[in-house]
Design a protein around this motif. Structure first.
Motif, mmCIF file in Angstrom:
data_model
loop_
_atom_site.group_PDB
_atom_site.id
_atom_site.type_symbol
_atom_site.label_atom_id
_atom_site.label_comp_id
_atom_site.label_asym_id
_atom_site.label_seq_id
_atom_site.Cartn_x
_atom_site.Cartn_y
_atom_site.Cartn_z
ATOM 1 N N SER A 25 -6.495 47.289 42.591
ATOM 2 C CA SER A 25 -7.230 46.171 42.652
ATOM 3 C C SER A 25 -6.833 45.497 44.018
ATOM 4 C CB SER A 25 -6.709 45.383 41.411
ATOM 5 O OG SER A 25 -5.223 44.993 41.462
ATOM 6 N N GLY A 26 -7.345 44.542 44.237
ATOM 7 C CA GLY A 26 -7.286 43.984 45.749
ATOM 8 C C GLY A 26 -8.292 44.070 46.670
ATOM 9 N N SER A 27 -7.785 44.425 47.779
ATOM 10 C CA SER A 27 -8.787 44.681 49.033
ATOM 11 C C SER A 27 -8.775 46.368 49.198
ATOM 12 C CB SER A 27 -8.088 44.265 50.424
ATOM 13 O OG SER A 27 -7.889 42.718 50.317
ATOM 14 N N ILE A 28 -9.835 46.660 48.351
ATOM 15 C CA ILE A 28 -10.246 48.047 48.277
ATOM 16 C C ILE A 28 -11.226 48.752 49.304
ATOM 17 C CG2 ILE A 28 -11.058 50.039 46.599
ATOM 18 C CD1 ILE A 28 -9.844 48.476 44.341
ATOM 19 N N PHE A 29 -10.859 49.626 50.102
ATOM 20 C CA PHE A 29 -11.717 49.943 51.205
ATOM 21 C C PHE A 29 -12.704 51.159 50.441
ATOM 22 C CE2 PHE A 29 -8.054 48.661 53.378
ATOM 23 C CZ PHE A 29 -8.580 47.791 54.196
ATOM 24 N N SER A 30 -13.995 51.205 50.739
ATOM 25 C CA SER A 30 -14.841 52.133 50.182
ATOM 26 C C SER A 30 -14.684 53.486 50.550
ATOM 27 C CB SER A 30 -16.311 51.616 50.270
ATOM 28 O OG SER A 30 -16.504 51.645 51.706
ATOM 29 N N ILE A 31 -14.169 53.776 51.661
ATOM 30 C CA ILE A 31 -14.001 55.104 52.125
ATOM 31 C C ILE A 31 -12.249 55.266 51.959
ATOM 32 C CG2 ILE A 31 -13.916 56.818 53.888
ATOM 33 C CD1 ILE A 31 -16.417 55.320 55.214
ATOM 34 N N ASN A 32 -11.818 56.027 51.157
ATOM 35 C CA ASN A 32 -10.362 56.289 50.895
ATOM 36 C C ASN A 32 -10.130 57.529 50.267
ATOM 37 O OD1 ASN A 32 -10.352 55.847 47.684
ATOM 38 N ND2 ASN A 32 -11.394 53.927 48.393
ATOM 39 N N VAL A 33 -8.810 57.803 49.995
ATOM 40 C CA VAL A 33 -8.432 58.924 49.310
ATOM 41 C C VAL A 33 -7.192 58.312 48.399
ATOM 42 C CG1 VAL A 33 -7.006 61.058 49.529
ATOM 43 C CG2 VAL A 33 -8.723 60.474 51.365
ATOM 44 N N MET A 34 -7.248 58.730 47.265
ATOM 45 C CA MET A 34 -6.294 58.299 46.080
ATOM 46 C C MET A 34 -5.688 59.686 45.725
ATOM 47 S SD MET A 34 -7.788 55.390 44.001
ATOM 48 C CE MET A 34 -6.416 54.828 43.296
ATOM 49 N N GLY A 99 -6.421 54.239 52.751
ATOM 50 C CA GLY A 99 -7.794 53.619 53.158
ATOM 51 C C GLY A 99 -8.077 54.190 54.911
ATOM 52 N N LEU A 100 -9.195 54.844 54.815
ATOM 53 C CA LEU A 100 -9.150 55.535 55.962
ATOM 54 C C LEU A 100 -9.574 54.391 57.276
ATOM 55 C CD1 LEU A 100 -9.584 57.910 54.054
ATOM 56 C CD2 LEU A 100 -11.123 58.963 55.890
ATOM 57 N N SER A 101 -10.307 53.410 56.815
ATOM 58 C CA SER A 101 -10.405 52.192 57.774
ATOM 59 C C SER A 101 -9.362 51.460 58.500
ATOM 60 C CB SER A 101 -11.327 50.979 57.291
ATOM 61 O OG SER A 101 -10.734 50.470 56.103
ATOM 62 N N ASN A 102 -8.090 51.555 58.072
ATOM 63 C CA ASN A 102 -6.870 51.137 58.477
ATOM 64 C C ASN A 102 -5.650 51.739 58.607
ATOM 65 O OD1 ASN A 102 -6.201 50.908 55.726
ATOM 66 N ND2 ASN A 102 -5.791 48.876 55.737
ATOM 67 N N ASN A 103 -5.642 53.180 57.916
ATOM 68 C CA ASN A 103 -4.665 54.156 58.142
ATOM 69 C C ASN A 103 -3.732 53.709 57.428
ATOM 70 O OD1 ASN A 103 -6.628 55.894 59.235
ATOM 71 N ND2 ASN A 103 -5.266 56.205 60.981
ATOM 72 N N LYS A 104 -3.764 53.147 56.221
ATOM 73 C CA LYS A 104 -2.678 52.356 55.593
ATOM 74 C C LYS A 104 -2.465 53.086 53.945
ATOM 75 C CE LYS A 104 -0.180 48.213 54.066
ATOM 76 N NZ LYS A 104 -0.315 46.559 54.140
ATOM 77 N N LEU A 105 -0.952 53.749 53.886
ATOM 78 C CA LEU A 105 -0.969 54.204 52.625
ATOM 79 C C LEU A 105 0.088 53.212 51.719
ATOM 80 C CD1 LEU A 105 -0.864 56.730 51.034
ATOM 81 C CD2 LEU A 105 1.222 57.160 51.752
ATOM 82 N N THR A 106 -0.773 53.054 50.601
ATOM 83 C CA THR A 106 0.052 52.159 49.573
ATOM 84 C C THR A 106 0.426 52.957 48.440
ATOM 85 O OG1 THR A 106 -1.408 50.182 50.127
ATOM 86 C CG2 THR A 106 -0.447 50.069 47.972
ATOM 87 N N TRP A 107 1.582 52.503 47.743
ATOM 88 C CA TRP A 107 2.088 53.237 46.439
ATOM 89 C C TRP A 107 2.122 52.383 45.221
ATOM 90 C CZ3 TRP A 107 3.098 58.270 47.394
ATOM 91 C CH2 TRP A 107 3.450 58.587 48.752
ATOM 92 N N GLY A 108 1.898 53.050 44.359
ATOM 93 C CA GLY A 108 2.292 52.220 42.890
ATOM 94 C C GLY A 108 3.864 52.346 42.825
ATOM 95 N N GLN A 109 4.278 51.673 41.591
ATOM 96 C CA GLN A 109 5.712 51.579 41.143
ATOM 97 C C GLN A 109 6.088 52.916 40.561
ATOM 98 O OE1 GLN A 109 3.154 50.446 39.663
ATOM 99 N NE2 GLN A 109 3.751 50.876 37.258
ATOM 100 N N GLY A 110 5.459 53.786 40.055
ATOM 101 C CA GLY A 110 5.886 54.933 39.616
ATOM 102 C C GLY A 110 5.809 55.071 38.195
ATOM 103 N N THR A 111 5.702 56.234 37.505
ATOM 104 C CA THR A 111 5.761 56.431 35.988
ATOM 105 C C THR A 111 6.464 57.550 35.788
ATOM 106 O OG1 THR A 111 4.410 56.322 33.972
ATOM 107 C CG2 THR A 111 3.516 57.515 35.871
#
Length: 117
Positions: A25-34, A99-111
């Motif tokens: 959720s939030g600022s989701i870029f359309s071109i991305n890798v998850m 997000g490929l547009s800003n080259n930023k990697l975001t992590w979840g909290q982990g499970t």
């Protein structure tokens, strides 16, 4: 910034299955890798699987044929179906968003995924 919320971890016996989910959720870029990373105690975090917004996938050799990554872009959700689980699969699993547009990697909290008899 994107937020990632993971669910689905737990305790399973060797040979069993689990399905992990991650909702973005939030600022989701359309071109991305998850993707999904995992980290066991005393080990480095390693990439398990990834999937691009176009649907192309990559898997670590250790999970090929057993794990399947998928995504539902309408729900902003990525899944990891884990079958034939082994004790060495036990780790904290982290969802990731790049997000490929800003080259930023975001992590979840982990499970936590525990594989034990």
């Amino acid at each position: 910034q994107v937020q990632l919320v993971e669910s689905g971890g737990g305790l399973v016996q060797p040979g069993g299955s689990l399905r992990l989910s991650c909702v973005a959720s939030g600022s989701i870029f359309s071109i991305n890798v998850m993707g999904w990373y995992r980290q066991a105690p005393g080990k480095q975090r390693e990439l398990v699987a990834s999937i691009s917004s176009g649907g192309s996938t990559n898997y670590a050799d250790s999970v090929k044929g057993r794990f399947t990554i998928s995504r539902d872009n309408a729900k902003n959700t990525v899944y990891l179906q884990m079958n034939s689980l082994k004790p060495e699969d036990a780790a904290v699993y982290y969802c990731s968003f790049f997000g490929l547009s800003n080259n930023k990697l975001t992590w979840g909290q982990g499970t936590q995924v525990t594989v034990s008899s």
